[in-house]
Design a protein around this motif. Sequence first.
Motif, mmCIF file in Angstrom:
data_model
loop_
_atom_site.group_PDB
_atom_site.id
_atom_site.type_symbol
_atom_site.label_atom_id
_atom_site.label_comp_id
_atom_site.label_asym_id
_atom_site.label_seq_id
_atom_site.Cartn_x
_atom_site.Cartn_y
_atom_site.Cartn_z
ATOM 1 N N HIS A 1 8.791 10.571 -2.614
ATOM 2 C CA HIS A 1 8.208 10.683 -1.268
ATOM 3 C C HIS A 1 7.158 11.787 -1.238
ATOM 4 O O HIS A 1 6.071 11.624 -0.669
ATOM 5 C CB HIS A 1 9.308 10.951 -0.243
ATOM 6 N N GLN B 1 -5.938 9.751 0.394
ATOM 7 C CA GLN B 1 -6.527 8.505 0.898
ATOM 8 C C GLN B 1 -7.022 8.674 2.323
ATOM 9 O O GLN B 1 -8.122 8.223 2.670
ATOM 10 C CB GLN B 1 -5.484 7.381 0.846
ATOM 11 N N HIS C 1 -0.573 11.704 -2.201
ATOM 12 C CA HIS C 1 -1.548 10.638 -2.470
ATOM 13 C C HIS C 1 -2.097 10.065 -1.163
ATOM 14 O O HIS C 1 -3.302 9.809 -1.040
ATOM 15 C CB HIS C 1 -0.882 9.541 -3.299
ATOM 16 N N ALA C 2 -1.203 9.877 -0.178
ATOM 17 C CA ALA C 2 -1.630 9.339 1.119
ATOM 18 C C ALA C 2 -2.566 10.310 1.831
ATOM 19 O O ALA C 2 -3.527 9.888 2.489
ATOM 20 C CB ALA C 2 -0.407 9.037 1.981
ATOM 21 N N LEU D 1 4.046 10.574 -3.129
ATOM 22 C CA LEU D 1 3.320 9.579 -2.349
ATOM 23 C C LEU D 1 2.636 10.208 -1.142
ATOM 24 O O LEU D 1 1.529 9.803 -0.759
ATOM 25 C CB LEU D 1 4.281 8.482 -1.891
ATOM 26 N N TRP D 2 3.283 11.195 -0.520
ATOM 27 C CA TRP D 2 2.699 11.887 0.644
ATOM 28 C C TRP D 2 1.371 12.527 0.255
ATOM 29 O O TRP D 2 0.378 12.411 0.967
ATOM 30 C CB TRP D 2 3.685 12.926 1.175
ATOM 31 N N ASP E 1 0.842 -1.191 0.000
ATOM 32 C CA ASP E 1 0.000 0.000 0.000
ATOM 33 C C ASP E 1 0.877 1.240 0.000
ATOM 34 O O ASP E 1 2.103 1.165 0.070
ATOM 35 C CB ASP E 1 -0.961 -0.001 1.201
ATOM 36 N N VAL E 2 0.246 2.406 -0.064
ATOM 37 C CA VAL E 2 0.989 3.656 -0.189
ATOM 38 C C VAL E 2 1.892 3.896 1.018
ATOM 39 O O VAL E 2 2.986 4.472 0.886
ATOM 40 C CB VAL E 2 0.003 4.833 -0.396
ATOM 41 N N SER F 1 6.425 9.254 8.534
ATOM 42 C CA SER F 1 5.443 8.941 7.495
ATOM 43 C C SER F 1 4.449 7.897 7.993
ATOM 44 O O SER F 1 3.230 8.013 7.773
ATOM 45 C CB SER F 1 6.153 8.425 6.240
ATOM 46 N N TYR G 1 5.274 2.122 0.534
ATOM 47 C CA TYR G 1 6.136 2.791 -0.443
ATOM 48 C C TYR G 1 6.679 4.111 0.107
ATOM 49 O O TYR G 1 7.806 4.510 -0.212
ATOM 50 C CB TYR G 1 5.370 3.021 -1.737
ATOM 51 N N LEU G 2 5.892 4.793 0.933
ATOM 52 C CA LEU G 2 6.375 6.013 1.580
ATOM 53 C C LEU G 2 7.585 5.724 2.465
ATOM 54 O O LEU G 2 8.563 6.474 2.468
ATOM 55 C CB LEU G 2 5.259 6.620 2.438
#
Length: 346
Positions: free
Chosen positions: A224, A234, A230-231, A227-228, A92-93, A110, A96-97
């Motif tokens: 990073h 979410q 995107h998180a 992805l941050w 999940d995200v 994170s 990857y973070l």
Amino acid sequence: MSNAEPDAAALAPLTHSATLRRLLYEALAELGLDPGQVYLGVNQHRRRGAPPVDGRLRHDDAPQFWLAADGLTGDPDIGLHLGEVMKPRLLDVVGYLLLASRDLGEALASFLRFQHILSGGFVAQLRIDGARACLVIDLNYLGFSSLRQQMECLALLFAKLLGSITDGEFRLDGVQFRHPRPARVSEHLRLFGLLPEFGCEHDALLFPAALLRRPARTANPELHELLWRHAETQLAALAGNDLFNRLRYLLGVRLGQADCSLQACAVELGFSAGGLQRALAAQGSNLRQLREAVQQALAVELLKEGKAMREVARACGFAELSPFYRAFRRWHGMPPEAYRARLGGR
């Protein structure tokens, strides 16, 4: 109660990512067990609900597996053995973070920021005391104390994950568990390389604070940042795991068991007292309103179950009967006995 206060019973349930379920299926198979049969054994006496449309799972369904796992597998250390073979895959995200973080400190920041994507029941924190860091990995469930098998599995999984971020340099200085010491600890010694402490205030991993500054070989600042964002999207979409729901849940866990003051709840959720107060005010509420909503819902539930009045009062966080009676009259305009009689009449 203000008009802005939602009905405590109507709030969305906490949820968790399906990541751990997938890791569990893989680990069970790795141990030579049939995951389908194990889960069938867990759920044979339960009515199965429809699977969630968003792929997430109800948080409070998790204890059923962990409470039954040792009996169904015949392994009293099944949590440790699942953790031993479990692979910290990036599913999940959040995973990857962690991988794209510049160092272990940013990776843990994170994780803490987005822990509720993984599970709304997480109350994880990072505490630094001189040369030692303490990563609290508490998971709370209504009606259950810390689940031994789950937390022993998670502790090993987290240690592996932190090891992968630091290219194998991560080392434990200590492990703490809330559950009591089991009769046998030889597997704990083998897998952790030390004897954990049991009966502690938190489930936690202790390690040298210097490791937080250890650069990560897989660091990627641009990724990073992407992805941050995107998180954040979410996390904002998870209404069931928002602060209001998580605080309501925490109050349900702590009422009658632990301090439910603003300061105590703020510490558990990683806020300052003022920060938590402001966050609740932004949602049109405050701790007193939310605590009373939880107390009301719990009192009605226990009255329906026929619990003794003193037991109801204590479970709702009242040390004496008289303040409970006063609060109940304010909530419902009648004493609890009359309310229970009315329920019986219905």
